[in-house]
Design an enzyme around this catalytic site. Structure first.
Site, PDB file in Angstrom:
ATOM      1  N   SER A 126       4.694  -5.508   3.554  1.00 49.97           N
ATOM      2  CA  SER A 126       4.309  -6.872   3.866  1.00 49.97           C
ATOM      3  C   SER A 126       3.722  -7.606   2.438  1.00 49.97           C
ATOM      4  O   SER A 126       4.061  -7.105   1.099  1.00 49.97           O
ATOM      5  CB  SER A 126       2.910  -6.843   4.572  1.00 49.97           C
ATOM      6  OG  SER A 126       1.764  -6.351   3.719  1.00 49.97           O
ATOM      7  N   LYS A 127       3.653  -8.763   2.373  1.00 48.95           N
ATOM      8  CA  LYS A 127       3.058  -9.688   1.322  1.00 48.95           C
ATOM      9  C   LYS A 127       2.200  -8.964   0.280  1.00 48.95           C
ATOM     10  O   LYS A 127       2.375  -9.090  -0.801  1.00 48.95           O
ATOM     11  CB  LYS A 127       2.403 -10.661   1.761  1.00 48.95           C
ATOM     12  CG  LYS A 127       3.271 -11.951   2.352  1.00 48.95           C
ATOM     13  CD  LYS A 127       3.334 -13.032   1.434  1.00 48.95           C
ATOM     14  CE  LYS A 127       4.834 -13.844   1.675  1.00 48.95           C
ATOM     15  NZ  LYS A 127       5.741 -13.365   0.764  1.00 48.95           N
ATOM     16  N   ARG A 128       1.403  -8.111   0.826  1.00 51.15           N
ATOM     17  CA  ARG A 128       0.321  -7.444   0.036  1.00 51.15           C
ATOM     18  C   ARG A 128       1.078  -6.496  -1.047  1.00 51.15           C
ATOM     19  O   ARG A 128       0.489  -6.355  -1.961  1.00 51.15           O
ATOM     20  CB  ARG A 128      -0.367  -6.611   0.876  1.00 51.15           C
ATOM     21  CG  ARG A 128      -1.564  -6.998   1.747  1.00 51.15           C
ATOM     22  CD  ARG A 128      -2.238  -5.966   2.323  1.00 51.15           C
ATOM     23  NE  ARG A 128      -1.724  -5.134   3.210  1.00 51.15           N
ATOM     24  CZ  ARG A 128      -1.255  -3.858   3.302  1.00 51.15           C
ATOM     25  NH1 ARG A 128      -1.850  -3.244   2.151  1.00 51.15           N
ATOM     26  NH2 ARG A 128      -0.710  -3.173   4.179  1.00 51.15           N
TER      27      ARG A 128
END
Ligand code: GLU
Length: 480
Positions: A244-246
């Site tokens: 994900s974005k993280r």
């Protein structure tokens, strides 16, 4: 003939997971001489935005995934879904449900209270015509539910995972196939489309495994042939959580903006879940088409490693001819300019960037970032490098004298430049490194970079001399 399809929902930019699915579909169709189709699953009108469709189409084109035939848009096929839903109702495989959201919520609440998994009560399964008319007179709208037979085993063969069995009791009850607003649900539309498009191999993320038994029930209820299924393992971040974005960039656009080459991203994604069977890591699209087979796809999830992608990108950058690289840099800069943040660089300066940074750049952007001093007089001076490399009290005098000697040079070539600099250091009785490092900071603003003498040659005599002479003013300007 093999027919695969990629079926993204336009609810965001194309994510690397989706792109990997598209690549595997593409390769399998090309490997077998089949067709690769594209379908836009745009029936979720709340999350849909037209610009996402463009982003997906552009992303696929950029990656070099040409699709065959016209793009199919689900939103243009509502009639067809209704037609199939009616047929399922006629066959007694589906039924109209008039329950209101409040009634359904009450059922759910009841299940929660009892601590049992919710499934629809089938209240509307056997409505009489009269009851239906009454509901319709009340102005209620119906959804269409698929009748899921009780306690029946469904086994399907997955090319990646092998045989998978579900019991229909675990599918959550009679599921909705057409919502009360007339839009089909995913599990229904996907079956009608895959059938109508003649899809032979459904290749998608393994988060869709639990949907497959429901889809199989619909195929069977319609008497349609089943496609083959291949569910691809997830892509995880380094912490083994879903990517994900993280974890950093995940969309194609972001990688494109960073200056990743599409062939490098293609190659990198290809190896997430597949390998050619030896240790080779650099594999072109053409080779992959020859070698790729769904049966060689890994079962286990793969981890996305940004550093490895950058490494691969640098390999691809180095494998381009200078001329091709120049062209790529130009295209990249045009792309950034369209987004409003391109660099003002002449063609001549682009050539210089290629000469100086081809060996060290990991991305196309690196050329512009490392090379600001090549195309702009406004290049930043790195404070740390200034402190470390310009601390000798006589350094500005030395550099000014060096500039004068450079000015007198007739042939502005690496070897000549080097001879002058080293000769002057010897005359002064200082270490060569003192002048080398100081000169580098003066002309490029930073303490590291390509070979200094090559850099000076490429930069050109006028710029070098000018910068050496005015360094003290620039450095003074730095002081707070
Ligand atoms: N629109 C679905 C998705 O993006 C497609 C799933 C499928 O390929 O069946 O996940």
């Amino acid at each position: 003939m093999v027919r695969t399809r990629f079926a993204p929902s336009p609810t965001g930019y194309l994510h690397v997971g989706g792109a990997r699915t598209a690549i595997f579909n593409y390769l399998y169709s090309r490997h077998t001489g089949g067709k690769f189709l594209l379908r836009i699953e745009d029936t979720d009108r709340q999350r849909y935005k037209p610009e996402w469709v463009d982003a997906i189409l552009n992303g696929l084109k950029w990656l070099g995934l040409e699709w065959d035939e016209d793009v199919v848009f689900q939103s243009e096929r509502l009639e067809r879904y209704r037609e199939v839903a009616d047929e399922l109702i006629d066959r007694g495989k589906a039924y109209r449900c008039y329950c209101t959201p409040e009634e359904l919520e009450a059922e759910r609440e009841e299940a929660r209270r009892k601590g049992v998994p919710y499934r629809y009560s089938r209240k509307c399964l056997h409505l009489s015509d009269e009851e239906r008319w009454r509901y319709e007179e009340e102005g209620r709208r119906f959804s269409v539910r698929f009748y899921v037979p009780d306690n029946t085993e469904i086994t399907f063969h997955d090319i990646v995972h092998g045989d998978i069995t579900y019991n229909t009791n675990d599918l959550g009850g009679d599921f909705i196939i057409v919502r009360s607003d007339g839009f089909p649900t995913y599990n229904f539309a996907v079956v009608v489309d895959d059938h109508d498009m003649g899809v032979t191999h459904v290749v998608r993320g393994d988060d869709h495994i639990p949907n497959t038994p429901k889809q199989i029930l619909i195929y069977k209820a319609m008497g349609w042939d089943l496609p083959q299924f291949a569910h691809l393992p997830m892509i995880l971040g380094p912490d083994r959580q879903k990517l994900s974005k993280r974890h950093g960039s995940t969309s194609l656009e972001e990688f494109r903006i960073q200056g990743i080459l599409p062939e490098a991203l293609f190659n990198y994604l290809l190896l997430l879940g597949w390998s050619p069977g030896d240790n080779r890591e650099i594999i072109s699209k053409e080779e992959a088409i020859k070698l790729f087979d769904l049966k060689d796809v890994n079962k286990s999830a793969s981890v996305f490693d940004h550093n490895k992608l950058y490494w691969m990108n640098s390999e691809y950058i180095r494998s381009l001819s200078d001329r091709e690289l120049l062209e790529r840099l130009r295209e990249y800069n045009d792309y950034l300019s369209d987004l409003g943040h391109g660099y003002a660089v002449s063609r001549e300066d682009l050539e210089k960037l290629v000469k100086l940074f081809k060996e060290r750049a990991k991305t196309l952007r690196d050329f512009f970032e490392y090379g600001v001093f090549v195309f702009s007089e406004n290049y930043p001076l790195d404070g740390k490098a200034v402190k470390k490399r310009l601390k000798d009290p006589n350094i500005f005098t030395y550099l000014r004298e060096l500039a004068t000697r450079f000015e007198r040079l007739e042939s502005w070539k690496e070897e000549e430049i080097e001879r002058v600099l080293r000769g002057y250091a010897d005359e002064l009785g200082v270490k060569h490194a003192l002048l080398i490092h100081a000169t580098r900071v003066a002309v490029s603003g930073v303490g590291v970079g390509p070979s200094l003498f090559l850099l000076l040659e490429v930069l050109g005599k006028d710029k070098v001399v000018g910068r050496l002479k005015t360094l003290d003013e620039r450095v003074k300007g730095l002081q707070p």
